[in-house]
Scaffold this active site. Structure first.
Site, PDB file in Angstrom:
ATOM      1  CD  GLU A 227      -3.021  -1.024   0.424  1.00 55.71           C
ATOM      2  OE1 GLU A 227      -3.137   0.006  -0.276  1.00 55.71           O
ATOM      3  OE2 GLU A 227      -3.803  -1.972   0.365  1.00 55.71           O
ATOM      4  CB  CYS A 261      -1.852   7.146   0.915  1.00 52.44           C
ATOM      5  SG  CYS A 261      -3.100   6.253   1.843  1.00 52.44           S
TER       6      CYS A 261
HETATM    7  P1  NAP Z   1       8.385   5.506   4.467  1.00 53.09           P
HETATM    8  O1  NAP Z   1       9.563   6.352   4.667  1.00 53.09           O
HETATM    9  O2  NAP Z   1       8.368   4.530   3.374  1.00 53.09           O
HETATM   10  O3  NAP Z   1       8.106   4.799   5.884  1.00 53.09           O
HETATM   11  C1  NAP Z   1       7.096   3.815   6.023  1.00 53.09           C
HETATM   12  C2  NAP Z   1       7.649   2.652   6.796  1.00 53.09           C
HETATM   13  O4  NAP Z   1       8.661   2.003   6.034  1.00 53.09           O
HETATM   14  C3  NAP Z   1       8.297   3.052   8.106  1.00 53.09           C
HETATM   15  O5  NAP Z   1       8.073   2.026   9.054  1.00 53.09           O
HETATM   16  C4  NAP Z   1       9.776   3.121   7.754  1.00 53.09           C
HETATM   17  O6  NAP Z   1      10.635   2.928   8.849  1.00 53.09           O
HETATM   18  C5  NAP Z   1       9.882   1.967   6.776  1.00 53.09           C
HETATM   19  N1  NAP Z   1      10.984   2.074   5.834  1.00 53.09           N
HETATM   20  C6  NAP Z   1      11.628   3.170   5.390  1.00 53.09           C
HETATM   21  N2  NAP Z   1      12.569   2.826   4.495  1.00 53.09           N
HETATM   22  C7  NAP Z   1      12.520   1.480   4.371  1.00 53.09           C
HETATM   23  C8  NAP Z   1      13.239   0.527   3.598  1.00 53.09           C
HETATM   24  N3  NAP Z   1      14.184   0.883   2.747  1.00 53.09           N
HETATM   25  N4  NAP Z   1      12.923  -0.782   3.729  1.00 53.09           N
HETATM   26  C9  NAP Z   1      11.943  -1.168   4.560  1.00 53.09           C
HETATM   27  N5  NAP Z   1      11.221  -0.312   5.322  1.00 53.09           N
HETATM   28  C10 NAP Z   1      11.512   0.998   5.217  1.00 53.09           C
HETATM   29  O7  NAP Z   1       7.080   6.378   4.249  1.00 53.09           O
HETATM   30  P2  NAP Z   1       6.665   7.704   4.984  1.00 53.09           P
HETATM   31  O8  NAP Z   1       7.203   8.830   4.218  1.00 53.09           O
HETATM   32  O9  NAP Z   1       6.964   7.643   6.421  1.00 53.09           O
HETATM   33  O10 NAP Z   1       5.097   7.574   4.835  1.00 53.09           O
HETATM   34  C11 NAP Z   1       4.395   8.233   3.880  1.00 53.09           C
HETATM   35  C12 NAP Z   1       4.240   7.394   2.624  1.00 53.09           C
HETATM   36  O11 NAP Z   1       3.379   6.307   2.893  1.00 53.09           O
HETATM   37  C13 NAP Z   1       3.568   8.180   1.543  1.00 53.09           C
HETATM   38  O12 NAP Z   1       4.131   7.892   0.299  1.00 53.09           O
HETATM   39  C14 NAP Z   1       2.136   7.690   1.607  1.00 53.09           C
HETATM   40  O13 NAP Z   1       1.409   7.895   0.435  1.00 53.09           O
HETATM   41  C15 NAP Z   1       2.324   6.275   1.949  1.00 53.09           C
HETATM   42  N6  NAP Z   1       1.098   5.746   2.551  1.00 53.09           N
HETATM   43  C16 NAP Z   1       0.345   4.875   1.822  1.00 53.09           C
HETATM   44  C17 NAP Z   1      -0.849   4.391   2.326  1.00 53.09           C
HETATM   45  C18 NAP Z   1      -1.715   3.446   1.559  1.00 53.09           C
HETATM   46  O14 NAP Z   1      -2.593   2.822   2.138  1.00 53.09           O
HETATM   47  N7  NAP Z   1      -1.518   3.259   0.263  1.00 53.09           N
HETATM   48  C19 NAP Z   1      -1.264   4.821   3.588  1.00 53.09           C
HETATM   49  C20 NAP Z   1      -0.478   5.709   4.279  1.00 53.09           C
HETATM   50  C21 NAP Z   1       0.705   6.165   3.760  1.00 53.09           C
HETATM   51  P3  NAP Z   1      11.393   4.177   9.543  1.00 53.09           P
HETATM   52  O15 NAP Z   1      10.342   5.074  10.073  1.00 53.09           O
HETATM   53  O16 NAP Z   1      12.172   3.524  10.620  1.00 53.09           O
HETATM   54  O17 NAP Z   1      12.228   4.802   8.480  1.00 53.09           O
END
Ligand code: NAP
Length: 454
Positions: A227, A261
């Site tokens: 997601e 999102c």
């Molecule tokens: P993110 O940086 O990807 O973080 C999300 C999760 O992934 C966190 O637990 C983060 O851990 C972890 N993470 C980061 N880098 C990683 C890697 N290389 N490998 C594995 N895990 C990793 O995203 P964000 O910026 O915090 O969140 C916003 C994003 O999420 C936006 O793009 C939004 O659209 C998307 N989102 C999508 C949905 C949906 O249902 N489609 C819902 C909500 C949000 P750390 O915090 O420890 O870095």
């Protein structure tokens, strides 16, 4: 060390020791043991525990809402609404899981043959900070009702929320290791995919993190659900109810201070309506109150971190430098914390960051379309495909556009894109694959088994 910082004040709330690889192994082993016992229980037993989880959520809503607001800055009323939504999703799956996963007879040459839905085992979930409780519950409630165990790696800045959820499930009477938190930074999340006890992986987060986890899951041949991000287009057609459209668009853009999102991100308006829409929309956006998120009157809080706020600001300044006009906001206020005001850019065209990329904050991009066909073309001119909405008084036409012409997983007519336990949720393209919620979501982490008795 994982650190939680209050984004409204930049004060450190807490620091948490990371788990070592040995800790992760022993936690995963214990979760696998509890999962086997849990899967042997019948649905009414599991439903009783999920119902108890809903009760704990409501009983402790003050504590949880405050935790969300202090860890990531959500306006407090929205934090309470998030907790209530979690309670509802527990109740929904407690009530419907048995029906969704009951055996389905299929007529064949066999004496009897059917489809059975069996739990997969331990599922590893990587979750984001933007809805610290809801993102977890919308996956966990169905996964637990299906008989699975869960290892949660939550976003580092909301570790307090993660630990509160772990304690909540214990208080509700679920086995102590069935749902466990792994305190790890994102850089170490990928290592868990290969753990022998992990049978499936789900991630909600950015495209980069999703791609990294999916690559590892693919290499290990483990099922994954992604997601990811979105750049949801809202189409305002010539016969749209302008007042409704302006109000829904502003509310959808500013939900969770713009960090959703499925928030509206690109506003595609047909030429004859553009000026009138901009006027009504800017009025709605400027009426929203940005202030201390712990106040009941708050509509817009801070962004979740200074880093994310600065990335958003860079998208805005670059788009303006490329020719976009700023109708509202656009500059960082002079105060402590990760603040960014409701912002409206117009004359946005392809090539600008606010057109091509996801804007994860209160920034609206208004794009003019020559006509309806052009609006649909622009809507689909994106790598994402999560949600989309269309505003028109011709409901039938709106339905055709939603069903047949917009390339997204969730298409709405005269209403904001939103998640609902009764309807599947998920995207296509760079927004990911697989579904959450509804009967589709609970089946994702099951072994869809054929049973044939000759
Ligand atoms: P993110 O940086 O990807 O973080 C999300 C999760 O992934 C966190 O637990 C983060 O851990 C972890 N993470 C980061 N880098 C990683 C890697 N290389 N490998 C594995 N895990 C990793 O995203 P964000 O910026 O915090 O969140 C916003 C994003 O999420 C936006 O793009 C939004 O659209 C998307 N989102 C999508 C949905 C949906 O249902 N489609 C819902 C909500 C949000 P750390 O915090 O420890 O870095």
């Amino acid at each position: 060390m994982l650190t939680s910082v209050n984004p409204a004040t930049s004060q450190i709330i807490a620091t948490h020791e990371e788990h070592s690889p040995q800790d992760v192994n022993s936690i995963a082993e214990n979760t696998a043991t509890d999962q086997l016992a849990w899967a042997a229980n019948n649905y009414p037993h599991r439903a009783g525990k999920l119902g108890a989880a809903a009760e704990v959520l409501r009983k402790r809503s003050d504590e949880y809402a405050l935790m969300i607001t202090s860890e990531m800055g959500k306006p407090i009323n929205q934090s309470y609404a998030e907790i209530e939504k979690c309670a509802r999703v527990c109740e929904y799956y407690a009530k419907h899981a048995e029906v969704f996963l009951s055996n389905e007879p299929v007529k064949t040459e066999a004496s009897h043959s059917y489809i059975a839905y069996r739990p997969m085992g331990v599922i590893f979930a990587v979750m984001p900070w933007n809805f610290p409780f809801w993102q977890v519950f919308r996956f966990a409630a169905p996964a637990l009702m299906a008989g699975n165990g869960i290892l949660l790696k939550h976003a580092s800045n909301v570790t307090g929320s993660a630990l509160a959820i772990e304690a909540l499930f214990r208080e509700a009477g679920l086995p102590g290791n069935l749902f466990r938190v792994l305190k790890l930074p994102g850089s170490k999340a990928g290592d868990v995919v290969g753990n022998q006890h992990v049978k499936g992986v789900t991630i909600t987060g950015s495209v980069a993190a999703g791609r990294s986890i999916a690559t590892k899951a693919g290499a290990m041949l483990k099922k994954s659900v992604l997601e990811l991000g979105g750049s949801d287009p809202y189409l305002i057609l010539e016969d749209a109810d302008l007042e409704l459209a302006a109000s829904v668009c502003a509310n959808s853009r500013l939900i969770n201070s713009g960090q959703s999102c499925i928030a509206a991100k690109r506003f595609i308006v047909v030429k004859p309506l553009r000026k009138a829409f901009e006027e009504a929309f800017v009025k709605e956006m400027q009426n929203k109150h940005m202030c201390d998120p712990s106040l009941q009157t708050c509509d817009v809080g801070p962004q979740a971190s200074i880093k994310l706020r600065d990335e958003l600001h860079a998208q805005v300044t670059k788009s303006i430098a490329m020719g976009a006009d700023c109708l509202l906001g656009g500059t960082i206020p002079h105060k402590e914390g990760a603040w960014f005001p409701p912002t409206v850019l117009t004359n946005v065209i392809q090539g600008m960051p606010v057109y091509d990329e996801e804007t994860f904050g209160p920034v609206a991009a208004v794009i003019e379309a020559a006509n309806e066909n052009d609006a649909i073309r622009i809507a689909n001119d994106t790598v994402f495909g999560l949600g989309a909405a269309v505003f028109t008084k011709d409901e039938k036409r709106g339905q055709i556009i939603a069903e047949e012409l917009l390339n997204a997983g969730c298409c709405f007519v005269n209403a904001p894109v939103q998640s609902d336990p009764r309807l599947p949720f998920g995207g296509i393209g760079d927004s990911g694959y697989g579904r959450e919620l509804s009967y589709a979501g609970i089946r994702e982490f099951t072994n869809i088994k054929t049973v044939y008795v000759g």
